[in-house]
Design an enzyme around this catalytic site. Structure first.
Site, PDB file in Angstrom:
ATOM      1  CG  ASP A  79       4.701  -6.853  47.826  1.00 43.77           C
ATOM      2  OD1 ASP A  79       4.436  -6.041  48.730  1.00 43.77           O
ATOM      3  OD2 ASP A  79       4.640  -6.578  46.615  1.00 43.77           O
ATOM      4  CE  LYS A  80      -1.717  -4.588  52.087  1.00 48.52           C
ATOM      5  NZ  LYS A  80      -1.915  -3.201  51.584  1.00 48.52           N
ATOM      6  CG  HIS A  81      -1.988  -6.324  45.820  1.00 50.72           C
ATOM      7  ND1 HIS A  81      -1.337  -5.347  45.098  1.00 50.72           N
ATOM      8  CD2 HIS A  81      -3.290  -6.275  45.431  1.00 50.72           C
ATOM      9  CE1 HIS A  81      -2.200  -4.742  44.304  1.00 50.72           C
ATOM     10  NE2 HIS A  81      -3.391  -5.296  44.474  1.00 50.72           N
ATOM     11  CB  SER A  82      -4.888  -3.777  49.749  1.00 54.90           C
ATOM     12  OG  SER A  82      -6.253  -3.409  49.836  1.00 54.90           O
ATOM     13  CB  THR A 119      -0.041   2.031  47.361  1.00 49.75           C
ATOM     14  OG1 THR A 119      -0.935   1.276  48.183  1.00 49.75           O
ATOM     15  CG2 THR A 119       1.272   2.204  48.100  1.00 49.75           C
ATOM     16  NE  ARG A 167      -8.722  -4.567  35.889  1.00 52.37           N
ATOM     17  CZ  ARG A 167      -8.078  -4.667  37.048  1.00 52.37           C
ATOM     18  NH1 ARG A 167      -6.756  -4.610  37.089  1.00 52.37           N
ATOM     19  NH2 ARG A 167      -8.748  -4.837  38.153  1.00 52.37           N
ATOM     20  CB  SER A 182      -4.224  -6.802  37.464  1.00 54.46           C
ATOM     21  OG  SER A 182      -3.607  -5.564  37.735  1.00 54.46           O
ATOM     22  CE  LYS A 186       0.505  -4.375  39.837  1.00 51.24           C
ATOM     23  NZ  LYS A 186      -0.734  -4.587  39.085  1.00 51.24           N
ATOM     24  CE  LYS A 187       1.833  -7.239  44.883  1.00 57.25           C
ATOM     25  NZ  LYS A 187       2.526  -6.049  45.421  1.00 57.25           N
TER      26      LYS A 187
END
Length: 439
Positions: A79-82, A119, A167, A182, A186-187
Site C-alpha cells: 500500500d501507499k499513504h500520503s 481519497t 482531529r 492514525s 489502518k495499514k
C-alpha cells in the site's frame, strides 16, 4: 484506569503506556470515551507528545481495536499513504497501476482533513461507489481485481476512525504522534508486506518545512518497521497543488484523463511512478527503483491500470462503463468562473493551504464534522509556479455552486498567488528518500 487519568498523564508529560493506549483505544471504539475526552486527549498529545514508545503503543492499540486481516494471495500485499495535500490524486493512479504489476493493494483511505483533500471523498464522487463495503468485500475485490480503495469501517481500526474525525474539528491534525498512529494503525490492520509513504512538505502540506516533514517521515518509517512492515518514505513537494485540479470529482476527472491518455499531468505521473517504484522494490517485485518506476509507467501507458480501475469501480457499486463514460458519470458544478491574473508576469509563489481552504469553503471539504461535501466544486487549470501569465489570463477556474461562493473563491485564489517579473526557481518535486536502513 479511566479516560481522565490517561488524559492527565499525557497532559503532564508522563507519556502513554501500552496499557493506557489499549484502554483508550477500546474506549474510542466502544463509546466509553466521550467526544470531549477524545478531543482533550488529542490536544494533550499535540501539546506534550507521547514519544516513540507511545507512538508504537497507540498505533498497535488502535490496530487491535478491530479486525486484523490476514491474506492468502499469490503475491505481496502493499500500500501507499500520503500525509495530505492539494490536488493529490496519486492514490487513484497508483493502486490500479500496482495491481497491474502483480501486487495486491487493499488501500484503506481517509476523508479530507482540514484544508487537504481525502481519497475517500474523491472515490465517493463516483455515483454508486461503496467506500465502506466491509472486510468480506475488501477481501473479494482485492483477490479478484487486485486493488480496492475503501475506508476504514468499524471492522478495521474503529478507534482510529473515531479519533480521525475528532482531529479534523479539534485543531489537532498536525500532531506527529497522532498522524503516525492514525496512518499506521489502518495499514497494520490490513496485513501489509510493504508500505511506501508520501510525506508532503510545503505551503499546502501539514508539514510546511523540510525539517518538520523529515521528522514525520522518520517517525512513520521507524514505527512501521519496528512493527514488522518493510516501509520507506519519499518527501514530496506541496508548495502548490500537485495536479491542476483540486476538488473531489474534478480530481477524479484528471486521474481518468491521465489513465486513458487523454491529457497527462506530468507532475502527478512522476510522483506516482516514483512511489510505485519504491514499493515494488520493497516488496521484491522490482530489481531497483528505476525498474519499479518503469513497470508503473508501462502499466499506465498500456491502459492496464485504467482497465483495473474500471473493474474496481464496478466491483464496488459504481458504473460498469465508468472508464468509457467518466465525463458523463461525474457530477459537475453549475457555475464556472475564471480568476484573472491581476498583471502580467510569472507565478512566483502559491499559498497551497489557502487554495485548499478555498475548495473547502466552496463546499468541497468540511468546516465541521457534520458537513456534507459537494463533490462537484473546486478548482481546475491552476497555474503552476514558473508559469508566465498575461494580464487577465486565468490563474484558475472556479467550479462553484452559486455566484456568492464563486466570488469568495476568486478573492481567495487571487490572494494565494504571488506574481513576479522574473521567472522563479521551481521547487523540487521530490526532496529525499528515507528508507528502512536510515531509522
Amino acid at each position: 484506569m479511566d479516560a481522565r487519568s490517561i488524559i492527565m498523564a499525557v497532559r503532564d508529560g508522563a507519556g502513554l503506556s501500552p496499557e493506557a493506549a489499549l484502554w483508550f483505544a477500546r474506549g474510542l471504539a466502544d463509546g466509553t470515551v466521550s467526544d470531549a475526552q477524545a478531543g482533550a486527549f488529542a490536544m494533550a498529545v499535540l501539546c506534550r507528545g507521547i514519544g516513540p514508545g507511545g507512538r508504537v503503543a497507540l498505533t498497535q492499540a488502535m490496530r487491535d481495536s478491530g479486525q486484523v486481516v490476514r491474506w492468502d494471495l499469490p503475491g505481496p500485499v502493499v500500500d501507499k499513504h500520503s500525509t495530505g495535500g492539494i490536488g493529490d490524486s496519486v492514490s487513484l493512479l497508483l493502486a490500479p497501476a500496482l495491481a497491474a504489476c502483480g501486487v495486491y493493494v487493499p488501500m484503506i483511505s481517509g476523508r479530507g482533513l482540514g484544508h487537504t483533500g481525502g481519497t475517500l471523498d474523491k472515490m465517493e464522487s463516483i455515483p454508486g461507489y461503496k467506500s465502506l463495503p466491509g472486510v468480506a468485500m475488501l477481501r473479494k475485490v482485492v483477490a479478484e481485481v487486485g486493488c480496492a480503495i475503501i475506508g476504514a469501517t468499524e471492522e478495521i481500526a474503529p478507534a482510529d476512525k473515531r479519533l480521525y474525525g475528532i482531529r479534523d474539528i479539534s485543531g489537532t491534525v498536525e500532531s506527529i504522534d497522532l498522524i503516525t498512529a492514525s496512518i499506521l494503525s489502518k495499514k497494520l490492520a490490513v496485513g501489509l508486506d510493504a508500505l511506501v509513504l508520501d510525506v508532503k512538505v510545503g505551503s499546502g502540506a501539514f508539514m510546511a518545512t523540510v525539517e518538520d516533514a523529515r521528522a514525520l517521515a522518520e517517525s512513520l518509517v521507524k514505527t512501521a518497521n519496528d512493527a514488522g512492515v518493510r516501509t520507506s518514505a519519499l518527501m514530496t513537494d506541496m508548495n502548490q497543488s500537485l495536479g491542476q485540479s483540486a476538488g473531489n470529482a474534478l480530481e477524479v476527472l484528471e486521474v481518468m484523463e491521465t489513465l486513458t491518455g487523454t491529457s497527462v499531468n506530468e507532475a502527478l505521473w512522476d510522483v506516482t511512478s516514483a512511489l510505485g517504484g519504491e514499493v515494488l522494490m520493497l516488496a521484491g517485485k522490482a530489481a531497483s527503483l528505476d525498474d519499479g518506476a518503469a513497470r508503473i509507467d508501462a502499466a499506465i501507458e498500456s491502459g492496464r491500470a485504467a482497465e483495473i480501475f474500471g473493474r474496481m469501480v464496478a466491483a464496488l457499486g459504481g458504473p460498469v462503463d465508468f472508464v468509457e463514460r467518466y465525463p458523463d458519470r461525474l457530477p459537475a458544478a453549475p457555475l464556472i468562473v475564471p480568476v484573472p491574473a491581476p498583471r502580467a508576469g510569472f507565478v512566483a509563489r502559491v499559498n497551497g493551504r489557502a487554495l485548499g481552504e478555498a475548495v473547502v469553503r466552496l463546499g468541497g471539504g468540511r468546516l465541521v464534522g457534520s458537513d456534507r461535501i459537494n463533490p462537484s466544486v473546486g478548482l481546475t487549470g491552476q497555474a503552476m509556479i514558473g508559469a508566465e501569465m498575461a494580464r487577465g489570463e486565468a490563474l484558475a477556474l472556479i467550479h462553484a455552486p452559486d455566484q456568492a461562493r464563486a466570488d469568495q473563491a476568486v478573492a481567495a485564489v487571487l490572494a494565494a498567488y504571488q506574481m513576479s517579473e522574473d521567472p522563479p526557481e521551481e521547487p523540487p518535486l521530490i526532496h529525499c528518500r528515507i528508507g528502512p536502513e536510515e531509522v
